[in-house]
Design a protein around this motif. Structure first.
Motif, PDB file in Angstrom:
ATOM      1  N   ILE A 173      27.172 -15.584 -37.924  1.00 54.92           N
ATOM      2  CA  ILE A 173      26.205 -14.985 -36.959  1.00 54.92           C
ATOM      3  C   ILE A 173      24.573 -14.796 -37.983  1.00 54.92           C
ATOM      4  CG2 ILE A 173      25.868 -12.804 -35.869  1.00 54.92           C
ATOM      5  CD1 ILE A 173      28.901 -12.911 -35.317  1.00 54.92           C
ATOM      6  N   PHE A 174      24.877 -14.278 -39.195  1.00 48.24           N
ATOM      7  CA  PHE A 174      23.836 -13.908 -39.684  1.00 48.24           C
ATOM      8  C   PHE A 174      22.763 -15.051 -39.941  1.00 48.24           C
ATOM      9  CE2 PHE A 174      21.708 -13.997 -44.212  1.00 48.24           C
ATOM     10  CZ  PHE A 174      20.757 -12.924 -43.852  1.00 48.24           C
ATOM     11  N   ALA A 175      23.331 -16.228 -40.510  1.00 51.08           N
ATOM     12  CA  ALA A 175      22.776 -17.496 -40.432  1.00 51.08           C
ATOM     13  C   ALA A 175      22.143 -17.909 -39.186  1.00 51.08           C
ATOM     14  CB  ALA A 175      23.751 -18.526 -40.900  1.00 51.08           C
ATOM     15  N   PHE A 176      22.745 -17.830 -38.052  1.00 50.23           N
ATOM     16  CA  PHE A 176      22.226 -18.264 -36.719  1.00 50.23           C
ATOM     17  C   PHE A 176      21.194 -17.501 -36.441  1.00 50.23           C
ATOM     18  CE2 PHE A 176      22.384 -18.043 -32.114  1.00 50.23           C
ATOM     19  CZ  PHE A 176      22.082 -19.070 -31.887  1.00 50.23           C
ATOM     20  N   VAL A 177      21.330 -16.133 -36.552  1.00 48.73           N
ATOM     21  CA  VAL A 177      20.150 -15.164 -36.118  1.00 48.73           C
ATOM     22  C   VAL A 177      18.992 -15.451 -37.005  1.00 48.73           C
ATOM     23  CG1 VAL A 177      19.518 -12.844 -36.170  1.00 48.73           C
ATOM     24  CG2 VAL A 177      21.533 -13.604 -35.253  1.00 48.73           C
ATOM     25  N   SER A 178      19.255 -15.565 -38.353  1.00 43.84           N
ATOM     26  CA  SER A 178      18.023 -16.065 -39.132  1.00 43.84           C
ATOM     27  C   SER A 178      17.426 -17.230 -38.700  1.00 43.84           C
ATOM     28  CB  SER A 178      18.575 -16.099 -40.688  1.00 43.84           C
ATOM     29  OG  SER A 178      19.157 -14.734 -41.137  1.00 43.84           O
ATOM     30  N   LEU A 179      17.931 -18.315 -38.439  1.00 39.39           N
ATOM     31  CA  LEU A 179      17.476 -19.622 -38.096  1.00 39.39           C
ATOM     32  C   LEU A 179      16.710 -19.155 -36.581  1.00 39.39           C
ATOM     33  CD1 LEU A 179      17.154 -22.579 -38.451  1.00 39.39           C
ATOM     34  CD2 LEU A 179      19.128 -22.774 -37.028  1.00 39.39           C
ATOM     35  N   LEU A 180      17.224 -18.385 -35.721  1.00 40.20           N
ATOM     36  CA  LEU A 180      16.547 -18.047 -34.481  1.00 40.20           C
ATOM     37  C   LEU A 180      15.336 -17.108 -34.843  1.00 40.20           C
ATOM     38  CD1 LEU A 180      17.945 -19.016 -31.673  1.00 40.20           C
ATOM     39  CD2 LEU A 180      18.617 -16.418 -31.583  1.00 40.20           C
ATOM     40  N   ILE A 181      15.250 -16.410 -35.816  1.00 32.83           N
ATOM     41  CA  ILE A 181      14.067 -15.510 -35.847  1.00 32.83           C
ATOM     42  C   ILE A 181      13.165 -16.730 -36.350  1.00 32.83           C
ATOM     43  CG2 ILE A 181      13.168 -14.066 -37.678  1.00 32.83           C
ATOM     44  CD1 ILE A 181      15.862 -12.555 -37.666  1.00 32.83           C
ATOM     45  N   THR A 182      13.327 -17.260 -37.427  1.00 29.76           N
ATOM     46  CA  THR A 182      12.318 -18.538 -37.892  1.00 29.76           C
ATOM     47  C   THR A 182      11.923 -19.337 -36.919  1.00 29.76           C
ATOM     48  OG1 THR A 182      13.828 -18.414 -40.081  1.00 29.76           O
ATOM     49  CG2 THR A 182      12.111 -20.156 -39.592  1.00 29.76           C
ATOM     50  N   ILE A 183      12.550 -19.597 -35.808  1.00 31.75           N
ATOM     51  CA  ILE A 183      12.107 -20.634 -34.862  1.00 31.75           C
ATOM     52  C   ILE A 183      11.400 -19.834 -33.927  1.00 31.75           C
ATOM     53  CG2 ILE A 183      12.853 -22.043 -32.840  1.00 31.75           C
ATOM     54  CD1 ILE A 183      15.267 -22.885 -34.558  1.00 31.75           C
ATOM     55  N   ILE A 184      11.901 -18.697 -33.411  1.00 37.14           N
ATOM     56  CA  ILE A 184      11.094 -17.853 -32.349  1.00 37.14           C
ATOM     57  C   ILE A 184       9.725 -17.485 -33.010  1.00 37.14           C
ATOM     58  CG2 ILE A 184      11.001 -15.692 -31.255  1.00 37.14           C
ATOM     59  CD1 ILE A 184      14.165 -16.194 -30.929  1.00 37.14           C
ATOM     60  N   SER A 185       9.743 -16.895 -34.299  1.00 33.92           N
ATOM     61  CA  SER A 185       8.514 -16.432 -34.834  1.00 33.92           C
ATOM     62  C   SER A 185       7.456 -17.669 -35.047  1.00 33.92           C
ATOM     63  CB  SER A 185       8.774 -16.030 -36.473  1.00 33.92           C
ATOM     64  OG  SER A 185       7.812 -15.271 -36.924  1.00 33.92           O
ATOM     65  N   GLN A 186       7.766 -18.834 -35.170  1.00 34.69           N
ATOM     66  CA  GLN A 186       6.828 -20.141 -35.297  1.00 34.69           C
ATOM     67  C   GLN A 186       6.266 -20.285 -33.868  1.00 34.69           C
ATOM     68  OE1 GLN A 186       7.983 -23.351 -37.678  1.00 34.69           O
ATOM     69  NE2 GLN A 186       9.450 -21.966 -38.850  1.00 34.69           N
ATOM     70  N   ILE A 187       7.106 -20.033 -32.917  1.00 33.00           N
ATOM     71  CA  ILE A 187       6.772 -20.304 -31.487  1.00 33.00           C
ATOM     72  C   ILE A 187       5.560 -19.229 -31.130  1.00 33.00           C
ATOM     73  CG2 ILE A 187       7.439 -20.516 -29.069  1.00 33.00           C
ATOM     74  CD1 ILE A 187      10.088 -21.744 -30.317  1.00 33.00           C
ATOM     75  N   ILE A 188       6.005 -18.079 -31.220  1.00 33.08           N
ATOM     76  CA  ILE A 188       4.969 -16.879 -30.812  1.00 33.08           C
ATOM     77  C   ILE A 188       3.934 -16.501 -31.690  1.00 33.08           C
ATOM     78  CG2 ILE A 188       6.948 -16.069 -29.294  1.00 33.08           C
ATOM     79  CD1 ILE A 188       7.310 -13.701 -31.301  1.00 33.08           C
ATOM     80  N   LEU A 189       3.903 -16.877 -32.973  1.00 30.18           N
ATOM     81  CA  LEU A 189       2.887 -16.383 -33.798  1.00 30.18           C
ATOM     82  C   LEU A 189       2.010 -17.660 -34.205  1.00 30.18           C
ATOM     83  CD1 LEU A 189       4.776 -14.215 -36.403  1.00 30.18           C
ATOM     84  CD2 LEU A 189       3.188 -13.510 -34.314  1.00 30.18           C
TER      85      LEU A 189
END
Length: 189
Positions: A173-189
């Motif tokens: 779950i930690f790895a999945f959430v971390s990957l999600l954070i990375t992707i979402i951050s690149q999309i919105i920032l």
């Protein structure tokens, strides 16, 4: 200093020392990113600064990407272990970014930028790529990969130490959430 200390400084040093080092490193990250015409649009990722962006944009984007990661990871940490302290998650994120910062000044060097430009210009004609440029980009790419792996190891060890997770499900779950954070951050920032 042992290998254990190198790969998990969160066990050896107290949170105040780690916080001071992390804050200093974050300040250097802002300056280094600006120097190298890059922006930290998510943890573990730098993209190119556009011509109309300045140091305030670097400051804003780098801060937001760190804050997003810290906020989401802290919530996850609290779900896994309600006793997790905020400072431990903060240190996890800011300390884990230090290895990536080593390559920032290198990527801003004129001869490296020229080598990258030669590679992209001659992508369809590899025989026209100077051997020095190919060698330089390959070596620095390999070093970047090693630093990225080291950064991820610090990130994982920091989170594991802060939350005391042991179950493989928590790690996934930690790895999945971390990957999600990375992707979402690149999309919105």
């Amino acid at each position: 200093m042992t290998w254990k200390t190198i790969f998990n400084p969160f066990l050896k040093f107290d949170e105040k020392k780690l916080l001071i080092v992390g804050i200093l490193a974050f300040g250097l990250n802002i300056l280094g990113s600006y120097y190298a015409d890059s922006i930290n649009d998510s943890i573990f990722h730098y993209s190119t600064l556009t011509d109309d962006e300045g140091i305030l944009d670097v400051l804003k984007t780098n801060c937001l990407s760190y804050l997003l990661a810290i906020g989401v990871i802290f919530i996850l940490a609290k779900i896994f272990n309600s006793k997790t302290r905020f400072i431990d998650i903060l240190n996890t994120v800011i300390i884990s970014q230090i290895p990536l910062m080593i390559m920032i000044p290198v990527s801003g060097l004129p001869f490296y930028k020229e080598a990258l430009e030669n590679l992209s210009k001659n992508f369809d004609k590899p025989e026209n790529i100077p051997i020095f440029d190919m060698t330089l980009v390959s070596i620095l790419g390999f070093i970047s990969l090693i630093l990225l792996i080291y950064s991820i190891v610090l990130y994982y060890n920091g989170f594991k130490t802060a939350t005391n997770i042991k179950k493989w499900q928590h790690i996934v779950i930690f790895a999945f959430v971390s990957l999600l954070i990375t992707i979402i951050s690149q999309i919105i920032l």
